[in-house]
Design an enzyme around this catalytic site. Structure first.
Site, mmCIF file in Angstrom:
data_model
loop_
_atom_site.group_PDB
_atom_site.id
_atom_site.type_symbol
_atom_site.label_atom_id
_atom_site.label_comp_id
_atom_site.label_asym_id
_atom_site.label_seq_id
_atom_site.Cartn_x
_atom_site.Cartn_y
_atom_site.Cartn_z
ATOM 1 C CB THR A 56 -0.980 -0.006 1.186
ATOM 2 O OG1 THR A 56 -1.685 1.229 1.189
ATOM 3 C CG2 THR A 56 -0.290 -0.196 2.526
ATOM 4 C CG HIS A 57 2.936 4.456 -2.710
ATOM 5 N ND1 HIS A 57 4.199 4.531 -2.173
ATOM 6 C CD2 HIS A 57 2.754 5.592 -3.438
ATOM 7 C CE1 HIS A 57 4.772 5.666 -2.556
ATOM 8 N NE2 HIS A 57 3.919 6.312 -3.325
ATOM 9 C CG ASP B 297 7.266 -4.328 -10.446
ATOM 10 O OD1 ASP B 297 7.744 -3.547 -9.590
ATOM 11 O OD2 ASP B 297 6.867 -3.945 -11.565
HETATM 12 C C1 GRF Z 1 1.256 4.130 5.118
HETATM 13 O O1 GRF Z 1 0.768 5.371 4.676
HETATM 14 C C2 GRF Z 1 1.987 3.420 4.019
HETATM 15 O O2 GRF Z 1 1.418 3.589 2.780
HETATM 16 C C3 GRF Z 1 3.320 4.108 4.077
HETATM 17 O O3 GRF Z 1 3.582 4.216 5.448
HETATM 18 C C4 GRF Z 1 2.357 4.292 6.151
HETATM 19 C C5 GRF Z 1 2.360 3.196 7.159
HETATM 20 O O4 GRF Z 1 1.418 3.435 8.159
HETATM 21 N N1 GRF Z 1 4.328 3.402 3.325
HETATM 22 P P1 GRF Z 1 1.158 2.365 9.309
HETATM 23 O O5 GRF Z 1 2.514 1.897 9.834
HETATM 24 O O6 GRF Z 1 0.363 1.252 8.726
HETATM 25 O O7 GRF Z 1 0.385 3.126 10.372
#
Ligand code: GRF
Length: 277
Positions: free
Chosen positions: A148-149, A181
């Site tokens: 997730t980004h 990937d």
């Molecule tokens: C999320 O926004 C993720 O996309 C990014 O870092 C954050 C992580 O949040 N890479 P958490 O640790 O799940 O609260």
């Protein structure tokens, strides 16, 4: 090493795992407990990787506490100690492991160790939920991985997506759930959701609003992958099509000349290499 090889180049079907539906049996507590244990044993297995506060992990743990979700978090891995993400796993009674890059003489060795630690939990899917390391080829070859980004890819990849989006001056940003990937945030997109940038937003306020949306999207997509399966063809990920893709592949195989298929095969959808509905 456990897990199916994952190749983006070819079309690949990931059928959903069977789950036992939760039939309440009033007055039979023991039977309910046994049924719940069986259910988690058969459920789609998730290993979640974290590096920080773990709110996305928590959202998955909460969703998975309902058998109907169809997936179970079987382990949580991290690249560092003393983070809230590991504490969340501990409170949920989920096994944890830590693989620090600095404990290995090379990045390749770290990749190999991480792949082995993950494989020990036999995941159907690895979820990178705020894991701040680029995964190596051993991990990526062994398991499908979802990330997730906090931006609308391909805009603003990398570790400072929210800061970069603000600095660019975009009015709308968001989050992306995608397959991983070998590149940095370049894998096929599964789902995206937009989040407007508000007047006066700073990195923290915007990231918090994105994370609220992100948690919902991640939980929804991972649940659907578990329950419905998915196929990847080039950059296209389709959910709920694993069965259809299997049938299409069967349809492409040449039909045998004589042997008629047994009746029960026909009712299941495929007969002698031809698809029936
Ligand atoms: C999320 O926004 C993720 O996309 C990014 O870092 C954050 C992580 O949040 N890479 P958490 O640790 O799940 O609260």
């Amino acid at each position: 090493m456990a897990g199916a090889r994952y190749a983006l180049a070819a079309s690949r079907a990931h059928p959903p795992r069977a789950t036992i539906s939760k039939e309440p049996s009033p007055g039979n507590h023991l039977q309910n407990e046994a049924s719940s244990r069986r259910s988690s044993a058969l459920s789609f297995r998730l290993v979640v990787l974290v590096s920080g506060s773990g709110t996305n992990l928590q959202a998955l743990l909460d969703a998975a506490s309902d058998d109907a979700y169809g997936a179970t978090v079987v382990a949580v891995g991290a690249d560092r100690d003393d983070i809230e993400g590991l504490a969340r796993a501990g409170r949920a009674g989920v096994p944890t492991f830590v693989e620090r890059v600095g404990d290995h003489s090379t990045r390749e060795e770290w990749d190999e160790s991480l792949a082995e630690r993950i494989a020990g939990h036999r995941p159907d899917l690895v979820v990178s939920a705020g894991f701040m390391k680029i995964l190596g080829p051993r991990v990526l070859a062994a398991f499908p991985v979802v990330n997730t980004h906090p931006a609308l890819l391909p805009s603003f990849p990398g570790a400072h997506a929210v800061r970069d989006a603000l600095a660019y001056g975009v009015r709308v940003t968001g989050c992306t759930v995608h397959l991983v990937d070998a590149g940095v945030d370049t894998g096929p997109v599964i789902a995206q959701e937009a989040v407007p940038v508000r007047e006066g937003d700073d990195e923290e306020s915007l990231h918090e609003r994105i994370k609220t949306v992100e948690r919902g999207l991640l939980v929804e997509m991972v649940g659907r992958m578990a329950r419905e399966g998915w196929t990847t063809t080039g950059r296209t990920v389709r959910l709920g099509t694993a069965r259809a893709a299997g049938q299409a592949a069967a349809a492409r195989r040449p039909a045998p000349v004589a042997e008629p298929a047994p009746a029960q095969d026909r009712t299941q959808g495929t007969t002698s290499g031809r698809t029936t509905k």
